[in-house]
Design an enzyme around this catalytic site. Structure first.
Site, mmCIF file in Angstrom:
data_model
loop_
_atom_site.group_PDB
_atom_site.id
_atom_site.type_symbol
_atom_site.label_atom_id
_atom_site.label_comp_id
_atom_site.label_asym_id
_atom_site.label_seq_id
_atom_site.Cartn_x
_atom_site.Cartn_y
_atom_site.Cartn_z
ATOM 1 C CG PHE A 125 -1.887 1.227 1.048
ATOM 2 C CD1 PHE A 125 -2.820 1.291 0.034
ATOM 3 C CD2 PHE A 125 -1.723 2.328 1.871
ATOM 4 C CE1 PHE A 125 -3.588 2.434 -0.168
ATOM 5 C CE2 PHE A 125 -2.488 3.470 1.674
ATOM 6 C CZ PHE A 125 -3.431 3.525 0.658
ATOM 7 C CB THR A 126 0.472 4.556 -1.590
ATOM 8 O OG1 THR A 126 -0.681 4.813 -0.787
ATOM 9 C CG2 THR A 126 0.034 4.122 -2.979
ATOM 10 C CG ASP A 216 -3.487 -1.765 6.516
ATOM 11 O OD1 ASP A 216 -4.529 -1.331 7.031
ATOM 12 O OD2 ASP A 216 -2.837 -1.126 5.671
ATOM 13 C CE LYS A 259 -8.413 4.121 4.452
ATOM 14 N NZ LYS A 259 -7.293 4.940 4.954
ATOM 15 N NE ARG A 383 -4.971 3.610 -4.769
ATOM 16 C CZ ARG A 383 -4.339 4.669 -4.260
ATOM 17 N NH1 ARG A 383 -3.376 5.262 -4.920
ATOM 18 N NH2 ARG A 383 -4.670 5.157 -3.086
ATOM 19 C CG PHE A 451 -1.147 8.609 -5.845
ATOM 20 C CD1 PHE A 451 -0.116 7.936 -5.221
ATOM 21 C CD2 PHE A 451 -2.278 8.911 -5.121
ATOM 22 C CE1 PHE A 451 -0.225 7.570 -3.883
ATOM 23 C CE2 PHE A 451 -2.407 8.540 -3.798
ATOM 24 C CZ PHE A 451 -1.362 7.874 -3.173
HETATM 25 O O1 PLI Z 1 -5.096 7.509 5.045
HETATM 26 P P1 PLI Z 1 -4.604 7.010 6.361
HETATM 27 O O2 PLI Z 1 -3.294 7.620 6.730
HETATM 28 O O3 PLI Z 1 -5.624 7.119 7.446
HETATM 29 O O4 PLI Z 1 -4.392 5.428 6.200
HETATM 30 C C1 PLI Z 1 -3.397 4.899 5.422
HETATM 31 C C2 PLI Z 1 -3.840 3.578 4.874
HETATM 32 C C3 PLI Z 1 -3.276 2.436 5.344
HETATM 33 N N1 PLI Z 1 -3.654 1.218 4.871
HETATM 34 C C4 PLI Z 1 -4.588 1.083 3.929
HETATM 35 C C5 PLI Z 1 -4.951 -0.285 3.453
HETATM 36 C C6 PLI Z 1 -5.203 2.200 3.402
HETATM 37 O O5 PLI Z 1 -6.136 2.038 2.482
HETATM 38 C C7 PLI Z 1 -4.827 3.500 3.862
HETATM 39 C C8 PLI Z 1 -5.355 4.674 3.293
HETATM 40 N N2 PLI Z 1 -6.087 4.600 2.199
HETATM 41 C C9 PLI Z 1 -6.567 5.584 1.455
HETATM 42 C C10 PLI Z 1 -6.402 7.013 1.778
HETATM 43 C C11 PLI Z 1 -7.278 5.195 0.264
HETATM 44 O O6 PLI Z 1 -7.821 6.056 -0.444
HETATM 45 O O7 PLI Z 1 -7.349 3.984 0.001
#
Ligand code: PLI
Length: 462
Positions: A125-126, A216, A259, A383, A451
Site C-alpha cells: 500500500f502506498t 493493516d 474507513k 491505482r 499520485f
Molecule cells: O489515510 P490514512 O493515513 O488514514 O491510512 C493509510 C492507509 C493504510 N492502509 C490502507 C490499506 C489504506 O487504504 C490507507 C489509506 N487509504 C486511502 C487514503 C485510500 O484512499 O485507500
C-alpha cells in the site's frame, strides 16, 4: 435488470448539496488541475469516489458522542473509551491513538525497521511502503499470483502465497524480517480478502521463525464479511467474532479509523508486546501528540469508538458490501472490464483492457480517470503505474500488472441512484473508449506518493 442490494439499515437526516457541471466547466477545471483529478476543487465534482477514507457519513450516535469529547491534554476519558472499545473488538492490549493510519505506520516502522530489513506483505500500500522505505527497509510482495490478474475469480485473491513467504524467509533470513504486513482486505488489489485459513498458516509459519504479524486493519470488518460469506466453516459466526479471530492471529495492527469505523479522521496502533508499546508511546509524543490523544481531539476519539461498535453490525456491513457489489454487477453486465470478484470498498476499472492502445508509460489509468471526470463529473483515483512510484534504489518506474481506476464508495453517503449515474457514465465512456487517442506525461512529479500532487499534460501515442 440486475439484482438490487439490501435496503440500508438507516435513513437520511441531513443532506449536503452537490452540483452537476457542464462539459465546458469540467474541461476548464481539469486543465486547471493539470489532468490530475486529485487537484480538482471538490465542489467541481458531482460524485466523488476518490476514496472511502474519511469521507463517510457519521451517524447521529457518533455526532452525539462527539459532544461528550473530553479535551483534556492528558488522560481524557474519551481516550479510555476508545482504548476499551478497541480492546473489546480488536483485542489488542495496548492502544496508541494516532491522527490517521499513516501516523501508526510511521511509529511502527520507526520502532521495528532498520536499514537492510525486508518487509513481506500481500501487495504494497502506498503510505505503508513509503514508511517502510523511509526507514531503510524493502517491501517484498508475497501475495498470490491471482491478485495480479483482474479477471481471475478466486474468492480470496488477498491471500499470502505461503511458498513465496517461506522462500523469502529462507533466502533473507528471519532476523532480517521484523514483521509480515498483512492487509485484510488488500486495497491495491481492488479490496480482495484474505481467508482465515491463510492467515492461520501465516501465523504458524512466522511463529516458527519468531517473526511478528502486523495487520493493516483499515477495512478488516469488510474482510470479516467476505470470510463469513465465502469461507467454509465461518457462515455461522458473527462479524464481530470473525474480526476478533483475525486479530487473534496477529501481534498488532495499524488502523486508519477513517474507513471501517466511519470516522472522518483518526486511527490507532494496537500492540500486545509491552516493550514495543512503550517504545511506540515514546515516539507518539514526538510525532502525533500525547499518548492519550495522539493527534486526535477528544471528540474524534468518541466518534471512532462509537463507529467501531456500528461497524460490526451485521446489517450495516452487509449493506455496505452489497452496495459496492451492485455497482460492480452493473458494469460487469455491460461488459466493462473490472477487477473480479468485486471487492469490499471499491469497483476498479481495468485500464489496460479498456485502453489497450495507451502504453503503460503514458499512464492509461490516469488518462481514463481524467476522461471519466470529463464525461460524468465523477472522480476516482489512479491505482497503476503512477501510484506504484519509483524504485528508491534504481529510480526506475515500477510497472505493476494492475493498471486500475479505483472507484471507492464512501460509506452511507450515496444512494443507488448515484451509483446508477456512475454506472451509466462509465458504460458510456467504455463505448467511447476508442475516441481516447492520447495518454499523459508528467509536467511535475513529486518525490513521495506522487499520485496525489502530480501534474500532467496530454501526450500523443507514438
Ligand atoms: O489515510 P490514512 O493515513 O488514514 O491510512 C493509510 C492507509 C493504510 N492502509 C490502507 C490499506 C489504506 O487504504 C490507507 C489509506 N487509504 C486511502 C487514503 C485510500 O484512499 O485507500
Amino acid at each position: 435488470m440486475t439484482a438490487a442490494y439490501p435496503a440500508e439499515p438507516w435513513r437520511i437526516k441531513m443532506v449536503e448539496p452537490i452540483r452537476t457541471t457542464t462539459r465546458a466547466e469540467r474541461e476548464s477545471a481539469l486543465r486547471a488541475a493539470a489532468y490530475n483529478p486529485c487537484l480538482l476543487r471538490a465542489e467541481d465534482v458531482y460524485i466523488d469516489l476518490f476514496t472511502d477514507s474519511g469521507t463517510n457519513a457519521m451517524s447521529d450516535r457518533q455526532w452525539s458522542a462527539m459532544f461528550r469529547g473530553d479535551e483534556s491534554y492528558c488522560g481524557a476519558s474519551s481516550f479510555y473509551r476508545l482504548r476499551d472499545t478497541v480492546r473489546a473488538y480488536y483485542g489488542y492490549e495496548h492502544v496508541i491513538p494516532v491522527h490517521q493510519g499513516r501516523g501508526a505506520e510511521n511509529i511502527l516502522s520507526r520502532c521495528l525497521i532498520r536499514p537492510g530489513h525486508r518487509i513481506p506483505g500481500n501487495m504494497y500500500f502506498t503510505t505503508t511502503r513509503a514508511h517502510q522505505e523511509l526507514n531503510g527497509g524493502t517491501f517484498h510482495d508475497v501475495i498470490v499470483d491471482e491478485a495480479h490478474n483482474p479477471a481471475d475469480e478466486s474468492p480470496f485473491k488477498g491471500n499470502v502465497d505461503i511458498t513465496k513467504l517461506t522462500a523469502l524467509i529462507r533466502e533473507a533470513g528471519a532476523d532480517t524480517i521484523p514483521y509480515v504486513c498483512v492487509g485484510a482486505p488488500v486495497n491495491m488489489a481492488g479490496g480482495q480478502p484474505i481467508s482465515m485459513e491463510c492467515l492461520a498458516r501465516v501465523r504458524e509459519l512466522t511463529l516458527r521463525h519468531g517473526i511478528k504479524v502486523i495487520l493493516d486493519a483499515a477495512r478488516a470488518v469488510e474482510n470479516a464479511y467476505f470470510v463469513k460469506s465465502r469461507e467454509p466453516g465461518w457462515s455461522g459466526r458473527s462479524i464481530a467474532g470473525i474480526l476478533r479471530a483475525m486479530c487473534d492471529l496477529t501481534d498488532g495492527a495499524t488502523m486508519s479509523a477513517k474507513k471501517d469505523s466511519f470516522a472522518n479522521i483518526g486511527g490507532w496502533l494496537g500492540l500486545r508486546d509491552d516493550r514495543l508499546a512503550e517504545q511506540a508511546r515514546g515516539l507518539v509524543v514526538l510525532y502525533e501528540g500525547m499518548h492519550t490523544y495522539g493527534g486526535m481531539a477528544g471528540r474524534d476519539m468518541e466518534a471512532v469508538a462509537q463507529g467501531i461498535v456500528e461497524s460490526v453490525q451485521e446489517d450495516s456491513i452487509r449493506a455496505r458490501i452489497e452496495q459496492v457489489g451492485y455497482l460492480g454487477r452493473r458494469l460487469i453486465d455491460a461488459d466493462v472490464p473490472v477487477v473480479r470478484p468485486i471487492g469490499g470498498h471499491a469497483v476498479c476499472l481495468d485500464a489496460h483492457a479498456i485502453l489497450p492502445h495507451v502504453p503503460q508509460p503514458l499512464f492509461p489509468a490516469q488518462t481514463l480517470l481524467a476522461e471519466l471526470y470529463l464525461h460524468g463529473g465523477i472522480r476516482g483515483v489512479e491505482r497503476g503505474i503512477v501510484s506504484a512510484g519509483r524504485d528508491p534504489v534504481t529510480g526506475e518506474n515500477r510497472t505493476p500488472a494492475l493498471e486500475l481506476v479505483r472507484l471507492a464508495i464512501p460509506r452511507r453517503v450515496y444512494t443507488r441512484a448515484h451509483l446508477d449515474a456512475v454506472a451509466d457514465a462509465v458504460i458510456a465512456l467504455h463505448h467511447a473508449r476508442r475516441s481516447i487517442e492520447h495518454g499523459l506525461r508528467f509536467t511535475y512529479e513529486p518525490p513521495h506518493l506522487r499520485f496525489f500532487q502530480a501534474r500532467y499534460e496530454q501526450a500523443a501515442i507514438a
